[in-house]
Design an enzyme around this catalytic site. Structure first.
Site, PDB file in Angstrom:
ATOM      1  CG  ASP A 147      -4.865  -3.822  -9.270  1.00 16.68           C
ATOM      2  OD1 ASP A 147      -3.821  -3.167  -9.361  1.00 16.68           O
ATOM      3  OD2 ASP A 147      -5.899  -3.416  -8.718  1.00 16.68           O
ATOM      4  CG  ASP A 179      -7.713  -3.192 -12.570  1.00 20.74           C
ATOM      5  OD1 ASP A 179      -6.616  -2.646 -12.789  1.00 20.74           O
ATOM      6  OD2 ASP A 179      -8.137  -3.423 -11.424  1.00 20.74           O
ATOM      7  CG  ASP A 184      -9.716  -3.914  -7.004  1.00 17.52           C
ATOM      8  OD1 ASP A 184      -8.817  -3.610  -7.806  1.00 17.52           O
ATOM      9  OD2 ASP A 184      -9.905  -3.329  -5.930  1.00 17.52           O
TER      10      ASP A 184
END
Length: 1104
Positions: A375, A701, A697
């Site tokens: 990410d 996700d 994080d």
């Protein structure tokens, strides 16, 4: 057996089954028959001991069958259920989940009268039955029209008029009907019983997830009909920024609800309400003065429930390669059975041998990640936005207090008022980017929705109405009042605002793309003057009216700084044969710039975008100089010369054309992707055979983290550098007179603490050791990081303490080390098992055996070797080489067979040499141990084989410490080698007598040492030859890259030589032309030989 193909995201197919009567189950009646046969036929005809041995065999077989029913769902269906063709005859079904959605399960099939929800009675006009099953907290109902099962439908796609007409259930009968149809709105996962936990731990590893949800949270997914609400959606999105929810008032009654588009109207289950505002004009009133909403989904069907189902059920449990381990054990069992059969055959030929001891003797014998996904925001970059400047009419104006007068007044007012900031408990909360902009222009925002400049210059801006940011619109707007004059302030994505400007500046597109290519986040600012009207009229203005006919006010440019260690970590990953991918919700140009900064892309980038003049797509470079029409077939070839980037808007086209598998594996940057698209990317990479790692994080996700083979969640904690600063500050503040001291060496501190610990009990020592481990885990800020709701760690197997991607290196380093250690353990155990099978069979029949003290010393050395071999630490730097991921490969089998052959030759040669000096006598295999020369030589040889096995098969660099670096193991090897030399050379006769070793004939000791050296050299050379001939498996994507690189290089060289030959063929000097043609032919032959050599290696690697 009838199979229904469901084809959904959760369930792929359903098989109909019917439970067998318990006495007709295949794990019951065959064994009942065998037990009765044993009781009435075996017991009367055999001795009691032999009969009990047979009973034990039957019991072991029965236990294995019962265990296989727990291990295999298909085997359980075969044993305990029968197949049926009619759904009305079935009482159970086997559910086959979709790929990467967990394992098969057997669930009960339920039949009940179909309830009429509208009438509130539990009957239907056609008196049909409702057939359903519950699978992983979801209900699937059989559809007679579609002749298959489908999920229980919820009212989530109706028109707004349908929801506005809702008035609640009203009567108990309707409530009962709704409960029967939808179930109770409960969200719980029952605590597993002790028996279930015991069974899980005995049968297989199990990850238990327990959570306690926040109080005062939204109980279900609901559509807001009246009023406005501010909620914290951190549990779903991972973002702590409060979200403003507005009612559906003003929406067209015939417009249908879309959960993705209209999420600003939906209160999601599990989110926390911070504050609300009642709409007193709505016809329905809440009894407690709250807002009115209609329920869309309940229980595990809510967004919160989906998150929990993702955590609990989305993928298979992470386990080792049990299949290969089992096959390797069967391979060793095969040799053990051969050895046991040889002993049994020879034993039965001797009628004087005890059959019981013969049976005991036989029983004794028998008994990698290649792609990393990251990410961007919060993972590779920091969450903190840094305001840089505002560009207005192409003149950069820095936002500093002393230069504020250079900013146009309207530009400052748009920055100050066009935002979603809100006061919660007297604290200003909201998007960090909007707070950074407000601080940058030196304005303040009050709780009565008014923006004021800190200095006297400037007018107050009163916010009248907000049109909140919508992801599908990519913009937000506010209606404000400045000095009794109404304005519309708008900000959003530059490409969106561009279409709504009255006068588009000539350098508009060029300017915003310039900053986007530099990795900045760019927002376009615009405004327009509204006519005089009442405040109520201003609040009821249509959004499209507010956001059209705008005047450009400038660009706000923000930077999201890259974390200091991101580039270093990803560069090391790339250098260690890992493919890198970025998955982000940011704009494509920004994502490509950040990806180039952290070494994810190194070649020219191409972005897949829709064509403006047609419905097709094309690849466009960030500077728009290169444009290539899109076609799914040459994407793989295109990825050789370019690093590809696609946006979330292209996913629908890929899904529609069935090009997902052909495009996604070759893309390096995914921009503007939604959480479900992240999960799709990971499942696609897994489908094409990639071993995936995902680092993120946020809770957005979660799906990708759960689908990845290795998921790493970063806690929203302080960075390692900040932790170090906090530690130093804490240490300096402990005492007023404390001075900065260097930490004492460990040895010194241990010496001082030794007297205090000398009298400590075992329990106290254990507590001290545990406290030390906890202190090491929490080093930095002195506190354990708190896992909050919304952290991605809820679904990730690994959780990093700090917000840094450096733990990715640690996990891969430790993983490679574990894989190498496991492989060497298999090889060592395999060689030991093969040698033991030979010693306990052939040599045992010849009377060769070990004494008690000899076996004890040998066992001590073996235990030390196994203990110290696991002490090898992984190297700090990752190697481009890869370990072998499989046990069943040519390298392992050739290594085992070659070394075993050398061990066998060494053992047989030495025993035969010793037998020449033995008198002719018959040694009974079952007799007591008596020392003789053959036993002595056999023990010495086995000792040397043991040392050679561990030393040769130890796998050190480039993954672990070498033997010289692993000091405990090195000392153990030297000790065993010295012990072998001492007993072989007979330096200490008392030691040999204590071990019951006979003196060796003259010259035999030297011969044993020489043969041992030759055996070790042969095994060592064979192992090193195989490691060079069979390197670690190169990922398929890397093989394709290398093959295409060499093919293209060869084509270019051949083409250049061919052109040279043709151009010179027209020269008048025929001799010169002939010589040149001959030279060209020789060069062509050399290239052809190189190609043949290359393809041999290429296909050889592919076969492995």
């Amino acid at each position: 057996m009838m199979r229904f193909h469901v084809g959904g995201k959760v369930v792929e197919a359903v098989d109909l089954l019917k439970k067998r009567y318990i006495w007709w189950r295949l794990d019951v009646w065959p064994f009942v028959f065998l037990y009765f046969t044993w009781l009435f036929l075996v017991v009367p005809s055999l001795e009691f001991t032999d009969a009990m041995i047979i009973l034990g065999g039957l019991a072991v077989l029965h236990i294995l069958v019962l265990l296989f029913t727990a291990w295999s769902v298909d085997f359980k269906c075969f044993v305990q259920f029968s197949k049926v063709m009619d759904i009305n005859s079935a009482d159970t079904c086997k559910v086959v989940p979709a790929r990467f959605s967990g394992t098969k399960e057997i669930v009960a099939l339920h039949f009940q009268k179909a309830a009429s929800f509208q009438s509130g009675v539990s009957s239907s006009s056609n008196n049909t039955e409702e057939i359903y099953f519950d699978f992983r907290k979801q209900r699937f109902i059989f559809s007679y029209d579609k002749e298959t099962f489908s999920k229980l439908p919820y009212p989530t796609k109706e028109s707004f008029g349908y929801y506005l007409k809702s008035s609640g259930h009203g009567t108990d009968a309707k409530i009962a009907a709704a409960t029967a149809k939808w179930g109770r709105n409960v969200f719980e996962y029952p605590m597993p019983t002790f028996q279930k936990l015991m069974k899980e731990h005995c049968m297989e590893p199990f990850f238990v997830f327990q959570s306690k949800w926040e109080d005062k949270s939204v109980p279900a997914d609901m559509l807001l009909l009246s009023g406005s609400v501010i909620v914290n959606e951190a549990i779903l999105t991972g973002e702590s920024t409060p979200q403003w929810k507005t009612s559906v008032a003003g929406r067209a009654v015939d417009e249908r609800l879309s959960a993705k588009r209209d999420k600003n109207h939906i209160l999601f289950g599990g989110t926390k309400i911070l504050q609300h505002t009642q709409d007193k004009s709505f016809h329905l009133k809440a009894p407690d003065g709250g807002c009115v909403a209609v329920v869309l989904r309940t229980g595990f069907e809510t967004s919160q429930g989906k998150l929990m189902r993702t955590i609990l059920f989305s993928t298979e449990r992470v386990t080792a390669n049990s299949r290969e381990s089992g096959l390797f054990i069967l391979f060793l069992v095969f040799f053990a059975i051969i050895a046991a059969g040889y002993v049994l055959k020879k034993g039965l030929e001797d009628p004087t041998r005890s059959k019981y001891k013969l049976f005991l003797s036989c029983s004794l014998i028998i008994t990698s990640v290649d792609i990393c996904c990251f990410d961007k925001t919060g993972t590779l970059t920091s969450d903190d936005m840094v305001r840089n400047f505002v560009e207005f009419h192409w003149q950069i104006i820095m936002i500093w207090n002393q230069m504020l007068q250079k900013l146009p007044r309207r530009t400052v007012e748009v920055l100050a008022a066009c935002h979603s900031l809100v006061f919660v408990e007297n604290k200003l909360v909201g998007d960090p980017l909007e707070k950074a902009a407000l601080n940058g222009i030196d304005w303040i925002y009050t709780s009565d929705e008014k923006a004021l400049p800190k200095k006297s210059s400037g007018n107050a801006v009163q916010i009248v109405h907000r049109h909140h940011f919508a992801s599908h619109l990519k913009r937000m707007a506010v209606v404000v009042n400045v000095q009794e004059e109404f304005f519309a302030f708008v900000k959003g994505a530059p490409e969106t605002i561009q279409e709504r400007l009255v006068d588009l500046p000539s350098e508009y597109v060029k300017t915003y793309k310039k900053y986007t290519r530099q990795g900045s986040r760019v927002l376009a600012l615009a405004y327009k003057t509204l006519p005089e009207m009442a405040v109520s009229e201003a609040r009821s203005l249509d959004r499209d009216v507010v956001e059209s006919g705008l005047t450009f006010a400038g660009f706000a440019v923000f930077n999201c700084p890259i974390r200091p260690d991101s580039a270093l970590v990803l560069n090391e990953l790339k250098g260690s044969s890992h493919d890198l991918v970025m998955i982000t919700g940011d704009q494509a140009l920004t994502a490509c710039h950040v990806a180039s900064q952290v070494h994810i892309i190194s070649k020219p980038a191409l972005i897949l975008v829709p064509m403006k003049d047609s419905e097709g797509f094309q690849w466009v470079s960030p500077d728009e100089n290169d444009k290539i029409s899109y076609s799914e077939h040459p994407v793989e070839d295109l990825s050789d010369s370019y690093d590809l980037c696609i946006g979330g808007d292209c996913f629908e086209m890929l899904l529609r054309t069935g090009s997902v598998l052909r495009v996604i594996p070759h893309v390096k940057v995914f921009a503007r992707v939604a959480p479900e698209q992240k999960e799709l990317i990971l499942t696609t990479l897994k489908t094409v055979g990639r071993m995936t790692l995902m680092c993120g994080d946020g809770t957005n996700d979660v799906g990708a983290l759960k689908q990845a083979h290795v998921g790493i969640a970063l806690l929203n904690a302080i960075s390692p550098a900040q932790a170090g600063d906090a530690t130093s500050q804490a240490s300096t503040g402990e005492s007023k007179n404390a001075k900065a001291k260097k930490p004492r060496p460990i040895a010194e501190s241990s010496k001082q603490s030794a007297p205090a610990n000398r009298h400590a009990t075992a329990a106290e020592k254990q507590r001290q050791k545990l406290k030390k481990m906890l202190d090491e885990m929490n080093e930095g800020d002195g506190r354990a990081p708190i896992v909050k709701l919304g952290d991605a760690s809820m679904a990730s197997p690994f959780t990093a303490k700090h917000a840094s991607v450096s733990p990715t290196l640690d996990i891969i380093r430790q993983g490679r080390s574990t894989l190498v250690t496991t492989l060497q353990m298999f090889k060592i155990l395999g060689l030991n098992c093969l040698a033991t099978a030979y010693v306990l069979s052939v040599m045992y029949l010849d009377g060769v055996k070990l004494g008690d003290m000899q076996a004890t010393i040998s066992g001590i050395f073996t235990a030390a070797f196994f203990l110290f071999i696991s002490h090898a630490r992984p190297l700090q730097s990752l190697s481009p080489d890869r370990p072998h991921p499989n046990i069943f490969c040519a390298y392992v089998f050739l290594s085992l067979l070659g070394q075993f052959a050398m061990h066998l030759i060494f053992l047989i040669s030495c025993v035969n040499e010793a037998a020449k000096h033995m008198p002719e006598e018959c040694v009974e295999p079952d007799s007591e141990f008596h020392p003789n020369l053959v036993n002595t030589v056999s023990y010495m040889v086995n000792m040397m084989i043991q040392v050679a096995t561990f030393a040769v098969n130890y796998m050190g660099r480039p993954f672990n410490q070498s033997i010289s670096e692993n000091k405990p193991f090195r000392y153990a090897l030297f000790a065993a080698l010295g012990f072998f030399v001492v007993i072989t050379s007979d330096l200490f006769r008392d030691l040999n007598d204590w071990l019951k070793l006979e003196p060796l004939p003259e010259g035999m000791g030297v011969k044993l040492l020489l043969w041992a050296g030759l055996m070790f050299s042969g095994c060592y050379g064979w192992e090193r030859l195989l490691r060079r001939a069979f390197p670690g498996k190169m990922p398929a994507w890397r093989q394709r890259q290398k093959s295409r690189h060499w093919l293209q290089k060869g084509k270019r060289r051949s083409l250049s030589l061919y052109c040279l030959e043709v151009s010179l063929a027209f020269e008048e000097d025929n001799k010169f032309t002939t010589v040149l043609r001959t030279t060209s032919f020789v060069i062509h032959s050399a290239i052809l030989k190189q190609r043949i050599k290359f393809f041999r290696g290429f296909f050889y690697n592919c076969s492995n």
